[in-house]
Design a protein around this motif. Structure first.
Motif, PDB file in Angstrom:
ATOM      1  N   ALA A 107       0.861  -1.178   0.000  1.00  0.00           N
ATOM      2  CA  ALA A 107       0.000   0.000   0.000  1.00  0.00           C
ATOM      3  C   ALA A 107       0.896   1.226   0.000  1.00  0.00           C
ATOM      4  O   ALA A 107       2.083   1.153   0.342  1.00  0.00           O
ATOM      5  N   ALA A 108       0.339   2.339  -0.397  1.00  0.00           N
ATOM      6  CA  ALA A 108       1.097   3.596  -0.409  1.00  0.00           C
ATOM      7  C   ALA A 108       0.160   4.726  -0.001  1.00  0.00           C
ATOM      8  O   ALA A 108      -1.045   4.678  -0.262  1.00  0.00           O
ATOM      9  N   ARG A 109       0.729   5.729   0.611  1.00  0.00           N
ATOM     10  CA  ARG A 109      -0.031   6.900   1.028  1.00  0.00           C
ATOM     11  C   ARG A 109       0.908   8.082   1.157  1.00  0.00           C
ATOM     12  O   ARG A 109       2.137   7.931   1.199  1.00  0.00           O
ATOM     13  N   LEU A 110       0.327   9.255   1.225  1.00  0.00           N
ATOM     14  CA  LEU A 110       1.056  10.445   1.632  1.00  0.00           C
ATOM     15  C   LEU A 110       0.850  10.630   3.120  1.00  0.00           C
ATOM     16  O   LEU A 110      -0.273  10.507   3.610  1.00  0.00           O
ATOM     17  N   THR A 111       1.905  10.918   3.828  1.00  0.00           N
ATOM     18  CA  THR A 111       1.806  11.172   5.254  1.00  0.00           C
ATOM     19  C   THR A 111       2.673  12.387   5.576  1.00  0.00           C
ATOM     20  O   THR A 111       3.336  12.937   4.702  1.00  0.00           O
ATOM     21  N   ALA A 112       2.656  12.802   6.827  1.00  0.00           N
ATOM     22  CA  ALA A 112       3.372  14.017   7.198  1.00  0.00           C
ATOM     23  C   ALA A 112       3.989  13.850   8.575  1.00  0.00           C
ATOM     24  O   ALA A 112       3.442  13.150   9.443  1.00  0.00           O
ATOM     25  N   ALA A 113       5.133  14.483   8.768  1.00  0.00           N
ATOM     26  CA  ALA A 113       5.762  14.507  10.076  1.00  0.00           C
ATOM     27  C   ALA A 113       4.923  15.353  11.024  1.00  0.00           C
ATOM     28  O   ALA A 113       4.202  16.255  10.587  1.00  0.00           O
ATOM     29  N   PRO A 114       4.952  15.072  12.324  1.00  0.00           N
ATOM     30  CA  PRO A 114       4.176  15.877  13.266  1.00  0.00           C
ATOM     31  C   PRO A 114       4.550  17.354  13.176  1.00  0.00           C
ATOM     32  O   PRO A 114       5.700  17.709  12.939  1.00  0.00           O
ATOM     33  N   GLY A 115       3.570  18.192  13.365  1.00  0.00           N
ATOM     34  CA  GLY A 115       3.797  19.631  13.314  1.00  0.00           C
ATOM     35  C   GLY A 115       2.490  20.370  13.198  1.00  0.00           C
ATOM     36  O   GLY A 115       1.419  19.754  13.101  1.00  0.00           O
ATOM     37  N   PRO A 116       2.509  21.684  13.192  1.00  0.00           N
ATOM     38  CA  PRO A 116       1.280  22.454  13.006  1.00  0.00           C
ATOM     39  C   PRO A 116       0.620  22.074  11.685  1.00  0.00           C
ATOM     40  O   PRO A 116       1.308  21.770  10.710  1.00  0.00           O
ATOM     41  N   PRO A 117      -0.720  22.065  11.650  1.00  0.00           N
ATOM     42  CA  PRO A 117      -1.418  21.601  10.436  1.00  0.00           C
ATOM     43  C   PRO A 117      -0.980  22.302   9.162  1.00  0.00           C
ATOM     44  O   PRO A 117      -0.914  21.683   8.108  1.00  0.00           O
ATOM     45  N   GLY A 118      -0.632  23.589   9.233  1.00  0.00           N
ATOM     46  CA  GLY A 118      -0.253  24.300   8.017  1.00  0.00           C
ATOM     47  C   GLY A 118       1.214  24.201   7.676  1.00  0.00           C
ATOM     48  O   GLY A 118       1.648  24.748   6.658  1.00  0.00           O
ATOM     49  N   GLU A 119       1.988  23.491   8.498  1.00  0.00           N
ATOM     50  CA  GLU A 119       3.437  23.453   8.282  1.00  0.00           C
ATOM     51  C   GLU A 119       3.982  22.032   8.188  1.00  0.00           C
ATOM     52  O   GLU A 119       5.191  21.830   8.275  1.00  0.00           O
ATOM     53  N   ARG A 120       3.134  21.053   8.016  1.00  0.00           N
ATOM     54  CA  ARG A 120       3.604  19.674   7.949  1.00  0.00           C
ATOM     55  C   ARG A 120       4.303  19.412   6.625  1.00  0.00           C
ATOM     56  O   ARG A 120       3.882  19.895   5.579  1.00  0.00           O
ATOM     57  N   ALA A 121       5.337  18.614   6.689  1.00  0.00           N
ATOM     58  CA  ALA A 121       6.095  18.236   5.496  1.00  0.00           C
ATOM     59  C   ALA A 121       5.589  16.886   5.016  1.00  0.00           C
ATOM     60  O   ALA A 121       5.785  15.858   5.669  1.00  0.00           O
ATOM     61  N   TRP A 122       4.937  16.876   3.849  1.00  0.00           N
ATOM     62  CA  TRP A 122       4.350  15.655   3.319  1.00  0.00           C
ATOM     63  C   TRP A 122       5.386  14.835   2.559  1.00  0.00           C
ATOM     64  O   TRP A 122       6.229  15.374   1.856  1.00  0.00           O
ATOM     65  N   TYR A 123       5.289  13.502   2.724  1.00  0.00           N
ATOM     66  CA  TYR A 123       6.193  12.599   2.008  1.00  0.00           C
ATOM     67  C   TYR A 123       5.475  11.277   1.774  1.00  0.00           C
ATOM     68  O   TYR A 123       4.549  10.910   2.499  1.00  0.00           O
ATOM     69  N   PRO A 124       5.870  10.513   0.728  1.00  0.00           N
ATOM     70  CA  PRO A 124       5.238   9.207   0.474  1.00  0.00           C
ATOM     71  C   PRO A 124       5.702   8.170   1.484  1.00  0.00           C
ATOM     72  O   PRO A 124       6.798   8.260   2.057  1.00  0.00           O
ATOM     73  N   GLU A 125       4.865   7.189   1.670  1.00  0.00           N
ATOM     74  CA  GLU A 125       5.178   6.082   2.569  1.00  0.00           C
ATOM     75  C   GLU A 125       4.630   4.801   1.962  1.00  0.00           C
ATOM     76  O   GLU A 125       3.497   4.770   1.467  1.00  0.00           O
ATOM     77  N   ARG A 126       5.452   3.740   1.989  1.00  0.00           N
ATOM     78  CA  ARG A 126       5.016   2.445   1.475  1.00  0.00           C
ATOM     79  C   ARG A 126       4.796   1.481   2.631  1.00  0.00           C
ATOM     80  O   ARG A 126       5.630   1.373   3.530  1.00  0.00           O
ATOM     81  N   TRP A 127       3.666   0.792   2.585  1.00  0.00           N
ATOM     82  CA  TRP A 127       3.364  -0.230   3.585  1.00  0.00           C
ATOM     83  C   TRP A 127       3.540  -1.608   2.949  1.00  0.00           C
ATOM     84  O   TRP A 127       3.098  -1.845   1.819  1.00  0.00           O
ATOM     85  N   THR A 128       4.182  -2.520   3.666  1.00  0.00           N
ATOM     86  CA  THR A 128       4.302  -3.919   3.264  1.00  0.00           C
ATOM     87  C   THR A 128       3.359  -4.735   4.139  1.00  0.00           C
ATOM     88  O   THR A 128       3.487  -4.739   5.361  1.00  0.00           O
ATOM     89  N   ALA A 173      -0.388  15.716  -4.362  1.00  0.00           N
ATOM     90  CA  ALA A 173       0.283  14.626  -5.068  1.00  0.00           C
ATOM     91  C   ALA A 173      -0.467  13.315  -4.819  1.00  0.00           C
ATOM     92  O   ALA A 173      -1.120  13.138  -3.790  1.00  0.00           O
ATOM     93  N   GLN A 174      -0.367  12.387  -5.775  1.00  0.00           N
ATOM     94  CA  GLN A 174      -0.996  11.073  -5.647  1.00  0.00           C
ATOM     95  C   GLN A 174       0.067   9.994  -5.733  1.00  0.00           C
ATOM     96  O   GLN A 174       1.057  10.133  -6.466  1.00  0.00           O
ATOM     97  N   VAL A 175      -0.150   8.895  -5.009  1.00  0.00           N
ATOM     98  CA  VAL A 175       0.791   7.781  -5.011  1.00  0.00           C
ATOM     99  C   VAL A 175       0.037   6.486  -5.268  1.00  0.00           C
ATOM    100  O   VAL A 175      -1.159   6.370  -4.964  1.00  0.00           O
TER     101      VAL A 175
END
Length: 471
Positions: A113-134, A155-157
């Motif tokens: 599976a794949a998704r976009l996720t974000a590191a913890p932080g204020p809602p308007g300042e989160r850094a989004w990055y892809p993540e793969r689940w096995t 972005a879409q993954v």
């Protein structure tokens, strides 16, 4: 109302007969299945993960017991409830994380599976990055795939069968495509190319796990692009008249694709089949009534079960049919809940030639949030369960033996899968027409009536009428 199906075309026509709307909106029976003499509605005592059913008459009728509770813990399961497995993998998701912008996409076999996720932080300042689940190992785990700069939330993954993740990025009026993969401590990226287009949507990954298609919809025509799995980068494989949306695969080979299309001059939305093995030949798939919107939501290649949404009964209803059958589409009353939206998201595979036996997982959205429903066409009852805490609504897949896997992530578990066994079918009583399970709490919704005989006729001659039933 009754209409019947045309068989033929490259896809094999689906069951496109629109039967009576009430009480279950059917005008025939599926082959090999005896009809219930009386129809049962949604159960009055919905079940939840590891909790006792609530007393009758308490709370909202459309909300499962425990919907306000925190749900299934991330690492344990109460006795009698579904099992859960989890493993750490990457940063934990914030407890207050909202719906993910790019959703949660699985391969057809549920391995990745794949998704976009974000590191913890204020809602308007989160850094989004892809993540793969096995998900096909003994325990699920997640691998973050960040690059030098964060991704945009739009972005879409999509995951591939080899573990790589396709990402679509929009840069001005261009769509950029790349494959991401883990390389030791970092992330590798393979650039695939770009398409000059202002709007594009990824379709569900191909059943073969090697290809991903994208749809670019315009007012007069829609373009279907092969954006991963081709020999020369993104390539346009079909230009279809009209505005297309949706997307569901009809076979295991990744050749037959169903799309919902509105004709160039306007009019109703009708599902069509696109044969990618015959030059993207387009043939009608659903034609329930001349003016109805008939959309295909899900299809199971093994059994031929189709999940359909149509307003042919007079308003939008969720129905089911069988690919290539001349039997009518049915609109079960138990899937018609007040003040909630019901959307199927997974069908049990491996039920060869037994569409009535397939367990279907449904996402139920109401004022209390989102929870899970499980239903079989033969069972005619909707079982409701509270979702695990952190479940991405609409994410999940079935095993062949009827176990529903629901991926989730929360503050305690960064990557987990809750396991839910599909409820067993309830055999009807031939005397009363009521389910033999006295604890079901369901009531029959119609008296016994002889099923109408449906014969395949050309759609232009298909009769439309309302059959009378006794209350």
């Amino acid at each position: 109302m009754t209409a019947c199906v045309i068989e033929g075309g490259s896809a094999g026509a689906a069951a496109t007969a629109e039967p009576e709307a009430e009480p279950e909106a059917e005008s025939g029976t599926e082959s090999g299945t005896e009809p219930d003499p009386k129809e049962s509605g949604a159960e009055s005592g919905p079940e939840e993960y590891g909790a006792e059913p609530r007393p009758e008459g308490s709370g909202d009728p459309g909300k499962p017991a425990g919907a306000d509770a925190p749900g299934l813990p991330g690492s344990t399961a109460d006795e009698g409830g579904p099992k859960a497995s989890s493993a750490a993998g990457g940063p934990a998701a914030p407890a207050d994380a909202g719906p993910l912008p790019g959703g949660f996409t699985l391969t057809s076999d549920g391995a990745y599976a794949a998704r976009l996720t974000a590191a913890p932080g204020p809602p308007g300042e989160r850094a989004w990055y892809p993540e793969r689940w096995t998900l096909d190992g003994p325990e699920p785990y997640a691998v973050p795939l960040p690059l030098g700069q964060p991704e945009e939330p739009d972005a879409q993954v999509a995951p591939l069968a080899d573990g790589r993740v396709l990402i679509r990025r929009q840069v001005a009026d261009r769509q950029m495509f790349s494959l991401l993969y883990p390389t030791g401590p970092g992330t590798g990226e393979l650039l695939l190319g770009a398409v000059e287009c202002g709007e594009m949507t990824l379709l569900p990954p191909s059943p073969d796990g090697r290809c991903v298609y994208a749809l670019s919809a315009g007012e007069h025509h829609s373009s279907l692009w092969l954006v991963a799995g081709g020999a020369f980068g993104p390539e346009e494989v079909a230009r279809i008249p009209g505005r297309c949306s949706g997307g569901a695969w009809l076979d295991r080979a990744g050749r037959m694709l169903a799309l919902d299309r509105r004709a160039p001059g306007g009019g109703p939305v009708k599902a069509v089949a696109v044969d990618l093995g015959r030059g993207a030949e387009v043939t009608p798939l659903l034609q329930i009534a001349p003016g109805s919107d008939d959309r295909l939501l899900l299809a199971d290649a093994d059994s031929g079960l189709l999940l359909i949404r149509s307003d042919a009964p007079g308003h939008d209803r969720l129905g089911w049919g069988v690919l290539g059958s001349c039997l009518p589409v049915r609109f079960p009353e138990c899937l018609r809940l007040a003040d909630v939206a019901v959307t199927p998201f997974a069908v049990q595979p491996g039920q060869m030639l037994m569409p009535e036996s397939c367990a279907v997982a449904l996402r139920i959205d109401g004022a209390a949030g989102s929870w899970v429903g499980v239903w079989r066409p033969a069972d005619r009852r909707l079982h409701q369960f509270a979702a695990p805490l952190g479940w991405v609504p609409g994410a999940g897949y079935w095993s062949r033996d009827g176990v529903l896997r629901l991926p989730y992530t929360n503050g305690a578990t960064s990557c987990g899968v809750a396991l839910l066994d599909a409820p067993q079918d309830v055999e009807p009583s031939s005397v009363t027409g009521r389910p033999s399970d006295a604890e079901g709490g369901t009531q029959p919704s119609a008296a016994v009536s002889a099923p109408a005989v449906c014969k395949p006729v050309p759609l232009g001659q298909a009769p439309l009428h309302r059959a009378a039933r006794s209350d």
